[in-house]
Design an enzyme around this catalytic site. Structure first.
Site, PDB file in Angstrom:
ATOM      1  N   ASP A  93     -25.750   2.262  24.817  1.00 11.09           N
ATOM      2  CA  ASP A  93     -25.058   3.725  23.908  1.00 11.09           C
ATOM      3  C   ASP A  93     -25.665   4.691  24.612  1.00 11.09           C
ATOM      4  OD1 ASP A  93     -23.867   5.313  22.148  1.00 11.09           O
ATOM      5  OD2 ASP A  93     -23.553   3.374  20.943  1.00 11.09           O
ATOM      6  N   HIS A 101     -10.449   2.183  21.087  1.00 12.92           N
ATOM      7  CA  HIS A 101      -9.601   2.838  20.128  1.00 12.92           C
ATOM      8  C   HIS A 101      -9.853   4.358  20.325  1.00 12.92           C
ATOM      9  CE1 HIS A 101     -11.527   2.875  15.717  1.00 12.92           C
ATOM     10  NE2 HIS A 101     -12.381   3.081  16.801  1.00 12.92           N
TER      11      HIS A 101
HETATM   12  C1  LIG Z   1     -16.708   4.118  17.018  1.00 17.89           C
HETATM   13  S1  LIG Z   1     -18.412   3.825  17.459  1.00 17.89           S
HETATM   14  C2  LIG Z   1     -18.399   1.997  17.658  1.00 17.89           C
HETATM   15  C3  LIG Z   1     -19.734   1.317  17.227  1.00 17.89           C
HETATM   16  C4  LIG Z   1     -19.678  -0.075  17.404  1.00 17.89           C
HETATM   17  N1  LIG Z   1     -19.327  -1.011  18.590  1.00 17.89           N
HETATM   18  C5  LIG Z   1     -19.023  -0.560  16.208  1.00 17.89           C
HETATM   19  O1  LIG Z   1     -18.167  -1.338  16.174  1.00 17.89           O
HETATM   20  O2  LIG Z   1     -19.389  -0.620  15.079  1.00 17.89           O
HETATM   21  C6  LIG Z   1     -18.175   4.130  19.306  1.00 17.89           C
HETATM   22  C7  LIG Z   1     -19.408   4.131  19.951  1.00 17.89           C
HETATM   23  O3  LIG Z   1     -19.260   4.413  21.203  1.00 17.89           O
HETATM   24  C8  LIG Z   1     -20.550   5.108  21.694  1.00 17.89           C
HETATM   25  N2  LIG Z   1     -20.256   5.910  22.752  1.00 17.89           N
HETATM   26  C9  LIG Z   1     -19.349   7.026  23.033  1.00 17.89           C
HETATM   27  N3  LIG Z   1     -19.452   7.260  24.062  1.00 17.89           N
HETATM   28  C10 LIG Z   1     -20.215   6.660  24.809  1.00 17.89           C
HETATM   29  C11 LIG Z   1     -20.395   6.670  26.204  1.00 17.89           C
HETATM   30  N4  LIG Z   1     -19.755   7.680  27.232  1.00 17.89           N
HETATM   31  N5  LIG Z   1     -21.136   5.746  26.810  1.00 17.89           N
HETATM   32  C12 LIG Z   1     -21.496   5.028  26.059  1.00 17.89           C
HETATM   33  N6  LIG Z   1     -21.614   4.658  24.663  1.00 17.89           N
HETATM   34  C13 LIG Z   1     -20.815   5.739  24.190  1.00 17.89           C
HETATM   35  C14 LIG Z   1     -20.973   6.074  20.462  1.00 17.89           C
HETATM   36  O4  LIG Z   1     -22.182   6.491  20.373  1.00 17.89           O
HETATM   37  C15 LIG Z   1     -20.621   5.121  19.402  1.00 17.89           C
HETATM   38  O5  LIG Z   1     -22.066   4.436  19.050  1.00 17.89           O
END
Ligand SMILES: C[S@@+](CC[C@H](N)C(=O)[O-])C[C@H]1O[C@@H](n2cnc3c(N)ncnc32)[C@H](O)[C@@H]1O
Length: 338
Positions: A201, A247
């Site tokens: 992340d 999504h």
């Molecule tokens: C909607 S959350 C989903 C978290 C987890 N997978 C869940 O289902 O509970 C989206 C996640 O993607 C991460 N994220 C967003 N942009 C990112 C990037 N460019 N690279 C890696 N992770 C990213 C965010 O920090 C967040 O933790």
């Protein structure tokens, strides 16, 4: 055929009354407080949680009528079995993180739904900002922690279903791409002791992830890999997981992420995608469809999708043995093998 009545329409239209009553009770720490003290009178609860005398009886009795508190013959209020298990912060099953996030963020942002429907533009912290909604949400450390805890509330039950539904016995390593606080990996590694896990992340997530892993005594099998899936390669593991990731983004980005997972896997490795996937006929999973509207409010291009959509994207990226499995009325997973 009986005559139609307006009851269901009116109940839905004023559903925010009940919703906000619950969200405020969580915000005030009412359920966690009752778990600490045991049954309390309205006066005691009013003093502890700062409730005005004019408000407290109606608020507490509304929670009784909504099935969220009990009240005995002596006028003492107590948690129900469900609020004791899921709304007391001290319990492992606490889902209030999601409701705290909903109260602080989604509730006011959904007040601008009509504007989002007209403009197609996000209505959250990124309303006046750039293309990456996470940069705006994470600008404030309290916002970061609240968002990550909120994700745990949505994803923990899904993680438990996936821990049982996927043949983990055949694998030894898993990487969760966009892992947030790490609840998916914590549930999975607790159920399958042979697995080691990597949480990938953005760098600011690291301390929140590492604290959560240590709290669950999994620090030896679970490590954090900081990076961005836009700029960095994905970590190597036998199974890559993307939960509530696709999504968030528009279709070209969804496809880029699936391609990147395919490139990172060895032959025989698997990509597991889970989301509030919409039923293929787009008429039954209201939660999935409303989640997609939530993406309209939260992101510049994100949308939820059907299992059939996801299966097609995986096949087009070169995955074989693609299958979609419903995990619950709201969630499904799609799996493809390289
Ligand atoms: C909607 S959350 C989903 C978290 C987890 N997978 C869940 O289902 O509970 C989206 C996640 O993607 C991460 N994220 C967003 N942009 C990112 C990037 N460019 N690279 C890696 N992770 C990213 C965010 O920090 C967040 O933790």
């Amino acid at each position: 055929m009986s005559e139609p009545t307006p009851d269901a329409i009116l109940q839905l239209g004023l559903g925010f009354w009940a919703s906000k009553t619950l969200l405020s009770a969580v915000e005030l720490g009412l359920f966690s407080g009752l778990a600490e003290t045991g049954p309390q009178t309205a006066e005691q609860l009013g003093a502890r949680h700062g409730l005005h005398p004019r408000a407290r009886r109606d608020f507490l009795d509304a929670l009784v009528a909504l099935g969220l508190l009990g009240r005995d013959a002596t006028g003492h209020y107590a948690n129900t079995p469900a609020t004791a298990a899921f709304l007391d912060r001290a319990q492992p099953g606490y889902v209030g993180g999601l409701l705290e996030m909903a109260n602080a963020r989604l509730y006011p942002f959904w007040g601008r739904l009509t504007e989002a429907l007209r403009s197609g533009a996000p209505q959250n912290e990124a309303r006046d900002g750039g293309p990456d909604p996470f940069a705006a949400i994470y600008a404030d450390p309290a916002g970061l922690e609240g968002f990550l805890r909120g994700m745990t509330g949505v994803s923990r039950p899904v993680a438990q279903a996936i821990a049982a539904a996927f043949p983990w016995g055949a694998h030894r390593s898993v990487a969760d791409i966009g892992c947030a606080q790490g609840s998916f990996l914590v549930e999975l590694l607790t159920a399958h002791p042979q697995l080691t896990g990597i949480g990938f992340d953005l760098p600011p997530v690291r301390p929140v992830f590492e604290r959560f892993a240590a709290e669950h005594r999994l620090a030896d099998r679970l490590r954090f890999a900081p990076g961005s899936f836009f700029d960095d390669p994905l970590p190597a593991a036998e199974v890559l997981v993307m939960g509530h990731i696709l999504h968030d983004w528009d279709l070209p980005t969804k496809r880029m992420l699936i391609d990147k997972a395919h490139a990172a896997l060895q032959a025989g490795g698997a990509l597991l995608v889970y989301d509030a996937m919409i039923d293929d006929d787009r008429r039954a999973n209201a939660f999935g469809l409303l989640m997609s509207l939530n993406m309209l409010i939260e992101t510049p291009g994100g949308f939820d999708y059907t299992g059939a959509d996801c299966a097609a994207w995986l096949r087009e990226a070169g995955f074989r043995d693609v299958r979609v499995e419903r995990l619950s009325p709201t969630h499904a997973m799609a799996v493809g093998v390289k």
